[in-house]
Design an enzyme around this catalytic site. Structure first.
Site, mmCIF file in Angstrom:
data_model
loop_
_atom_site.group_PDB
_atom_site.id
_atom_site.type_symbol
_atom_site.label_atom_id
_atom_site.label_comp_id
_atom_site.label_asym_id
_atom_site.label_seq_id
_atom_site.Cartn_x
_atom_site.Cartn_y
_atom_site.Cartn_z
ATOM 1 N N LYS A 9 24.782 50.261 26.878
ATOM 2 C CA LYS A 9 23.759 51.067 27.288
ATOM 3 C C LYS A 9 22.887 50.509 28.579
ATOM 4 C CE LYS A 9 22.911 50.160 22.227
ATOM 5 N NZ LYS A 9 22.180 49.773 21.100
ATOM 6 N N TYR A 49 21.627 58.927 17.068
ATOM 7 C CA TYR A 49 21.252 57.986 16.618
ATOM 8 C C TYR A 49 19.822 59.021 15.160
ATOM 9 C CZ TYR A 49 21.675 53.552 19.680
ATOM 10 O OH TYR A 49 23.087 52.450 20.491
ATOM 11 N N ARG A 85 33.882 46.423 17.148
ATOM 12 C CA ARG A 85 32.722 45.582 16.887
ATOM 13 C C ARG A 85 33.158 44.305 16.634
ATOM 14 N NH1 ARG A 85 28.333 48.492 14.831
ATOM 15 N NH2 ARG A 85 28.201 46.876 13.136
ATOM 16 N N THR A 91 24.193 42.948 16.129
ATOM 17 C CA THR A 91 23.281 43.060 16.306
ATOM 18 C C THR A 91 22.124 42.224 17.051
ATOM 19 O OG1 THR A 91 23.441 45.437 14.668
ATOM 20 C CG2 THR A 91 21.339 45.097 16.480
ATOM 21 N N ARG A 102 27.647 40.592 22.810
ATOM 22 C CA ARG A 102 26.799 40.476 23.043
ATOM 23 C C ARG A 102 25.750 38.831 23.261
ATOM 24 N NH1 ARG A 102 25.647 44.519 18.037
ATOM 25 N NH2 ARG A 102 24.880 46.921 19.754
ATOM 26 N N ASN A 112 20.924 45.182 23.231
ATOM 27 C CA ASN A 112 21.822 44.639 23.356
ATOM 28 C C ASN A 112 23.036 44.759 23.523
ATOM 29 O OD1 ASN A 112 22.100 46.642 21.618
ATOM 30 N ND2 ASN A 112 22.124 46.063 19.984
ATOM 31 N N HIS A 115 26.794 49.247 22.536
ATOM 32 C CA HIS A 115 27.130 50.400 21.214
ATOM 33 C C HIS A 115 28.960 50.685 20.410
ATOM 34 C CE1 HIS A 115 26.836 52.901 17.813
ATOM 35 N NE2 HIS A 115 28.013 53.920 18.420
ATOM 36 N N GLU A 126 31.526 59.988 16.683
ATOM 37 C CA GLU A 126 30.581 60.032 18.447
ATOM 38 C C GLU A 126 31.021 60.642 19.420
ATOM 39 O OE1 GLU A 126 27.991 55.847 16.070
ATOM 40 O OE2 GLU A 126 29.714 55.925 17.281
HETATM 41 P P1 IDP Z 1 24.365 47.947 16.064
HETATM 42 O O1 IDP Z 1 24.776 49.330 17.038
HETATM 43 O O2 IDP Z 1 25.109 46.488 15.562
HETATM 44 O O3 IDP Z 1 25.606 48.843 14.842
HETATM 45 P P2 IDP Z 1 22.525 49.494 14.236
HETATM 46 O O4 IDP Z 1 22.227 48.854 13.452
HETATM 47 O O5 IDP Z 1 23.582 50.975 14.256
HETATM 48 O O6 IDP Z 1 23.122 48.263 15.473
HETATM 49 O O7 IDP Z 1 21.490 49.615 15.565
HETATM 50 C C1 IDP Z 1 21.621 50.437 16.185
HETATM 51 C C2 IDP Z 1 20.825 49.715 17.399
HETATM 52 O O8 IDP Z 1 19.560 50.027 16.878
HETATM 53 C C3 IDP Z 1 20.643 48.813 17.588
HETATM 54 O O9 IDP Z 1 22.362 48.536 18.524
HETATM 55 C C4 IDP Z 1 20.244 48.444 18.911
HETATM 56 O O10 IDP Z 1 19.721 48.443 19.827
HETATM 57 C C5 IDP Z 1 18.485 48.859 17.403
HETATM 58 N N1 IDP Z 1 18.030 48.196 16.706
HETATM 59 C C6 IDP Z 1 18.637 48.295 15.442
HETATM 60 N N2 IDP Z 1 18.113 47.701 14.584
HETATM 61 C C7 IDP Z 1 16.666 47.064 16.011
HETATM 62 C C8 IDP Z 1 15.403 46.243 15.327
HETATM 63 O O11 IDP Z 1 15.049 45.597 13.888
HETATM 64 N N3 IDP Z 1 14.151 46.621 16.814
HETATM 65 C C9 IDP Z 1 14.712 47.190 17.612
HETATM 66 N N4 IDP Z 1 15.620 47.349 17.817
HETATM 67 C C10 IDP Z 1 16.711 48.107 16.654
HETATM 68 MG MG MG Z 2 25.276 51.009 14.389
#
Ligand code: IDP
Ligand code: MG
Length: 148
Positions: A9, A49, A85, A91, A102, A112, A115, A126
């Site tokens: 990212k 997204y 993963r 996350t 991370r 973070n 992705h 994707e």
């Molecule tokens: P992942 O990337 O670990 O699969 P997801 O739940 O799919 O996590 O969320 C996608 C992305 O959205 C996360 O990597 C993060 O950048 C952002 N995100 C997820 N939850 C939050 C939150 O509660 N606050 C701010 N950003 C979030």
């Molecule tokens: Mg995700």
């Protein structure tokens, strides 16, 4: 064999972590089959997204992911989706274990670093979105040592 979509990212690119991140996937034994640097368009970010479009963090997430260049990658290996993963970690960077990307580099949920696709259907979607021209077909000679 599976192929998964991974993306450094904008925070990971700005912090100069691309080389370290690629090294972790290579070291593990995954095969790099796609690599692209681009600043995502709004349209691309919204498609990527779309599953989160109703979440409160969605506007900020789209703003973040379109804010500068990302590095999009495709990695192949046995169970590559879950292997990637696990390399990435959960996350929230503050909860991610040291040794994960991370866990080693992130202190935030949103910023973070990276992705990774979360399942077979997501990976297919994707990869098609970010690598519409397909990925590179090749075999790493080392795979005869990496796999039994
Ligand atoms: P992942 O990337 O670990 O699969 P997801 O739940 O799919 O996590 O969320 C996608 C992305 O959205 C996360 O990597 C993060 O950048 C952002 N995100 C997820 N939850 C939050 C939150 O509660 N606050 C701010 N950003 C979030
Ligand atoms: Mg995700």
């Amino acid at each position: 064999m599976q192929t998964t979509f991974v993306m450094v990212k904008p925070d990971g690119v700005q912090r100069g972590l691309v080389g370290d991140i690629i090294k972790r996937f290579e070291n593990k034994g995954l095969r790099l089959v796609g690599l692209r640097q681009l600043t995502p368009s709004l349209e691309l970010a919204e498609k990527h997204y779309a599953v989160h479009s109703e979440r409160p963090f969605y506007p900020g997430l789209i703003q973040f992911i379109t804010s500068g260049p990302v590095v999009a990658m495709a990695w192949t290996g046995v169970e590559a989706i879950s292997v990637a993963r696990n390399i990435i970690g959960p996350t929230n960077g503050r909860e991610a274990a040291p040794g994960t990307i991370r866990g080693d580099f992130a202190m935030d949920i949103g910023h973070n670093i990276i992705h990774g696709s979360d399942g077979e259907d997501t990976a297919e979607f994707e990869l098609g979105l970010w690598f519409p021209e397909g990925v590179v077909e090749w075999i790493r000679d080392a795979e005869s040592q990496i796999y039994e």
